[in-house]
Design a protein around this motif. Sequence first.
Motif, PDB file in Angstrom:
ATOM      1  N   HIS A 144       2.849  -6.854  -4.306  1.00 13.82           N
ATOM      2  CA  HIS A 144       2.980  -6.073  -5.776  1.00 13.82           C
ATOM      3  C   HIS A 144       1.869  -4.933  -5.792  1.00 13.82           C
ATOM      4  O   HIS A 144       1.516  -4.587  -6.811  1.00 13.82           O
ATOM      5  CB  HIS A 144       2.936  -6.994  -6.851  1.00 13.82           C
ATOM      6  N   TYR A 145       1.382  -4.549  -4.391  1.00 15.99           N
ATOM      7  CA  TYR A 145       0.333  -3.536  -4.649  1.00 15.99           C
ATOM      8  C   TYR A 145       0.864  -2.330  -3.641  1.00 15.99           C
ATOM      9  O   TYR A 145       1.230  -0.988  -3.747  1.00 15.99           O
ATOM     10  CB  TYR A 145      -0.980  -4.196  -4.572  1.00 15.99           C
ATOM     11  N   VAL A 146       0.402  -2.692  -2.221  1.00 16.23           N
ATOM     12  CA  VAL A 146       0.710  -1.585  -1.249  1.00 16.23           C
ATOM     13  C   VAL A 146       0.669  -2.343   0.111  1.00 16.23           C
ATOM     14  O   VAL A 146       0.229  -3.646   0.294  1.00 16.23           O
ATOM     15  CB  VAL A 146      -0.741  -0.613  -1.209  1.00 16.23           C
ATOM     16  N   ILE A 147       1.122  -1.695   1.175  1.00 14.59           N
ATOM     17  CA  ILE A 147       1.159  -2.225   2.374  1.00 14.59           C
ATOM     18  C   ILE A 147       0.524  -0.907   3.324  1.00 14.59           C
ATOM     19  O   ILE A 147       0.772   0.261   2.759  1.00 14.59           O
ATOM     20  CB  ILE A 147       2.511  -2.556   3.067  1.00 14.59           C
ATOM     21  N   GLN A 148      -0.369  -1.152   4.219  1.00 14.73           N
ATOM     22  CA  GLN A 148      -1.142  -0.394   5.036  1.00 14.73           C
ATOM     23  C   GLN A 148      -0.710  -0.546   6.686  1.00 14.73           C
ATOM     24  O   GLN A 148      -0.919  -1.622   7.029  1.00 14.73           O
ATOM     25  CB  GLN A 148      -2.631  -0.289   4.494  1.00 14.73           C
ATOM     26  N   ALA A 149      -0.593   0.515   7.128  1.00 10.34           N
ATOM     27  CA  ALA A 149      -0.527   0.750   8.597  1.00 10.34           C
ATOM     28  C   ALA A 149      -1.727   1.715   9.063  1.00 10.34           C
ATOM     29  O   ALA A 149      -1.816   2.548   8.648  1.00 10.34           O
ATOM     30  CB  ALA A 149       0.741   1.132   9.108  1.00 10.34           C
ATOM     31  N   GLY A 150      -2.512   0.996  10.203  1.00  8.89           N
ATOM     32  CA  GLY A 150      -3.378   1.783  10.675  1.00  8.89           C
ATOM     33  C   GLY A 150      -4.916   1.456  10.602  1.00  8.89           C
ATOM     34  O   GLY A 150      -4.950   0.187   9.921  1.00  8.89           O
ATOM     35  N   ASP A 151      -5.879   2.055  10.670  1.00  8.19           N
ATOM     36  CA  ASP A 151      -7.240   1.706  10.476  1.00  8.19           C
ATOM     37  C   ASP A 151      -7.537   1.702   8.908  1.00  8.19           C
ATOM     38  O   ASP A 151      -7.389   2.767   8.361  1.00  8.19           O
ATOM     39  CB  ASP A 151      -8.018   2.481  11.303  1.00  8.19           C
TER      40      ASP A 151
END
Length: 229
Positions: free
Chosen positions: A125-132
């Motif tokens: 319910h916030y964010v998904i992150q890809a990478g460094d």
Amino acid sequence: MARIKPQALLQQSKRKKGPARISPMTMMFYGLILVLVVFFLYASYRHWSNRSRFNSDNHLSVSEGDAFLDARKSDLPGYAVVNTSKGSIVIELHKESAPEVVDEFIDLCQKGHFKGMLFNRVIKHYVIQAGDGQGTGTTEDWSLRGKQSTSMKHEAFMLGTSKGKHTNKGFNLFITTAPIPDLNEKLVVFGQVIKGEDVVQEIEEVDTDEHYNPKISIGILDVTLRQKI
């Protein structure tokens, strides 16, 4: 009283009717005035002629510049298809609001920068992150700021990256899964998910450890750029 002879009267009459002689100084004065009038008319003609030519050339240059910029903008891809191990996510790029970031993103896509990039941080319910994740603060800091802020500049399913100059390894991707605060001005939004929200939510639901790292590997297979969808 002496009589005046007719011949004398005729000569006197001719002297009265004859044209007055113009002095050389008067002729020079009028000649100078004529020269000044001609010079003024010529200077005025040159001034307005050059001004009209300048305005015409300037308008042409501006028109050509605008046409070049419009052509360049139209040549840029408007969409990116992020193919992940869970499915495809279609993103509309915000070329107008973040042109430099979009240019950098497109360049990295063409270089294959995002192939094999993992989603290394997932907050439900916030964010998904890809990478460094370096350079954007810890996820715990984001959550704390989010609870304290009332700003809702980031809507759900928006694509963003960290602000500032990026190295090739530093260009990470964030996809919001809910309306969230502006993360203390740390992110710049440059796209919006228009298809594949279910894929984003599926990634969001994976099990994570205490540091919000997914317990299973979920990555980006490749990114395809498209003019239209």
